[in-house]
Design an enzyme around this catalytic site. Structure first.
Site, mmCIF file in Angstrom:
data_model
loop_
_atom_site.group_PDB
_atom_site.id
_atom_site.type_symbol
_atom_site.label_atom_id
_atom_site.label_comp_id
_atom_site.label_asym_id
_atom_site.label_seq_id
_atom_site.Cartn_x
_atom_site.Cartn_y
_atom_site.Cartn_z
ATOM 1 N N THR A 1 32.630 10.066 27.596
ATOM 2 C CA THR A 1 31.664 10.832 27.213
ATOM 3 C C THR A 1 31.359 10.882 25.693
ATOM 4 O O THR A 1 32.109 10.403 24.892
ATOM 5 C CB THR A 1 32.137 12.384 27.522
ATOM 6 O OG1 THR A 1 31.320 13.481 27.307
ATOM 7 C CG2 THR A 1 33.337 12.734 26.692
ATOM 8 N N HIS A 2 30.161 11.565 25.466
ATOM 9 C CA HIS A 2 29.756 11.485 23.948
ATOM 10 C C HIS A 2 29.662 13.013 23.687
ATOM 11 O O HIS A 2 28.950 13.442 22.582
ATOM 12 C CB HIS A 2 28.217 11.090 23.968
ATOM 13 C CG HIS A 2 28.188 9.623 24.088
ATOM 14 N ND1 HIS A 2 28.442 8.584 25.065
ATOM 15 C CD2 HIS A 2 28.048 8.650 22.921
ATOM 16 C CE1 HIS A 2 28.516 7.668 24.890
ATOM 17 N NE2 HIS A 2 28.152 7.326 23.441
ATOM 18 N N ASP B 1 32.269 14.629 35.266
ATOM 19 C CA ASP B 1 30.949 15.384 35.600
ATOM 20 C C ASP B 1 31.248 16.463 36.187
ATOM 21 O O ASP B 1 31.722 16.799 36.972
ATOM 22 C CB ASP B 1 30.423 14.354 36.418
ATOM 23 C CG ASP B 1 28.779 14.695 36.706
ATOM 24 O OD1 ASP B 1 28.243 14.406 35.560
ATOM 25 O OD2 ASP B 1 28.494 14.933 37.424
ATOM 26 N N PHE C 1 31.820 25.784 25.306
ATOM 27 C CA PHE C 1 30.458 25.000 25.225
ATOM 28 C C PHE C 1 29.469 25.304 26.400
ATOM 29 O O PHE C 1 30.331 25.716 27.481
ATOM 30 C CB PHE C 1 30.442 23.686 24.784
ATOM 31 C CG PHE C 1 31.452 22.980 25.657
ATOM 32 C CD1 PHE C 1 30.816 22.362 26.818
ATOM 33 C CD2 PHE C 1 32.854 22.874 25.829
ATOM 34 C CE1 PHE C 1 31.558 21.538 27.693
ATOM 35 C CE2 PHE C 1 33.602 22.220 26.711
ATOM 36 C CZ PHE C 1 32.959 21.386 27.613
ATOM 37 N N GLY C 2 28.250 24.580 26.487
ATOM 38 C CA GLY C 2 27.532 24.841 27.626
ATOM 39 C C GLY C 2 27.432 26.095 28.052
ATOM 40 O O GLY C 2 26.884 27.156 27.184
ATOM 41 N N TYR C 3 27.580 26.493 29.320
ATOM 42 C CA TYR C 3 27.271 27.646 29.947
ATOM 43 C C TYR C 3 28.365 28.781 29.830
ATOM 44 O O TYR C 3 28.516 29.807 30.497
ATOM 45 C CB TYR C 3 26.939 27.618 31.409
ATOM 46 C CG TYR C 3 25.715 26.801 31.811
ATOM 47 C CD1 TYR C 3 24.432 27.183 31.785
ATOM 48 C CD2 TYR C 3 25.710 25.386 31.595
ATOM 49 C CE1 TYR C 3 23.279 26.690 32.085
ATOM 50 C CE2 TYR C 3 24.708 24.578 32.004
ATOM 51 C CZ TYR C 3 23.497 25.231 32.311
ATOM 52 O OH TYR C 3 22.114 24.379 32.571
#
Length: 207
Positions: free
Chosen positions: A15-16, A76, A159-161
């Site tokens: 992952t990045h 993922d 992070f994200g949602y």
């Protein structure tokens, strides 16, 4: 066929995403593994052409394992909303646009939920984890955490949602809780526990 075990090798995190590197690295820390990310190695990000979380995790893990010559672990994951028939799902990162601005993505989820006409606020995170080896062998698992989508977003952790998701049985969002709490209940923790049971020899270092 018995699952393949991971035994002491350096592991590439395919992952990045700095948030995922941090979370997966913290989950792996008790096992005394040497970990390096695909970003640190300068590996390219493969196009995610799979139609499921597991397919995309396998694609990313195999690409990193092949390029590095070392076992690779790929995640993922995505945010799924009942009122949107499971969207954004595998397209969760794409909803954030090329700049990966998840405030934009959360606003889009909120707007589409309102447009749906549904009052169903159920939501869940899904995480597929794949361990891949340079010879093409893969071991995959899938974890979940169920809860509700809330608006406005709350908290600046995670992070994200994370700021718009409250897991069942709690009142704080993933954006408000600390890392230890999130690791105990998250979709990634669920998947990781399955992967440890399947592919890791022994317990955490020191046990």
């Amino acid at each position: 066929m018995a699952p393949r075990k991971l035994a002491g090798e350096t592991l590439v995190l395919a992952t990045h995403n700095p948030g995922k590197v941090r979370e997966i690295g913290e989950l792996l820390a008790p096992y005394g593994m040497s970990v390096v990310s695909a970003g640190e190695l300068g590996l390219p990000e493969p196009e995610e052409t799979g139609t499921t979380f597991v397919a995309n995790a396998e694609l990313k893990a195999l690409a990193a394992a092949t390029a590095s010559g070392k076992p690779a672990l790929a995640d993922d994951s995505g945010f799924c909303v009942a009122a949107l028939d499971g969207d954004p799902g595998i397209y969760s990162a794409r909803w954030a646009g090329p700049s990966k601005d998840f405030s934009v993505a959360m606003e889009l989820v909120h707007r589409k939920m309102a447009e749906s006409g549904s009052d169903d606020d159920r939501a869940w995170f899904t995480c597929a984890l794949t361990l891949a080896w340079p010879d093409g062998h893969c071991e995959s698992v899938e974890g979940f955490v169920h809860g509700t989508a809330v608006w406005p977003p709350r908290g600046d952790k995670g992070f994200g949602y994370d700021p718009m998701f409250v897991p069942d049985g709690d009142t704080k969002t993933f954006g408000e809780g600390d890392a230890d709490w999130k690791h105990s209940v998250s979709h990634r923790a669920d998947a990781f526990a399955q992967l440890v049971a399947r592919c890791f020899d022994g317990g955490p270092a020191g046990d």
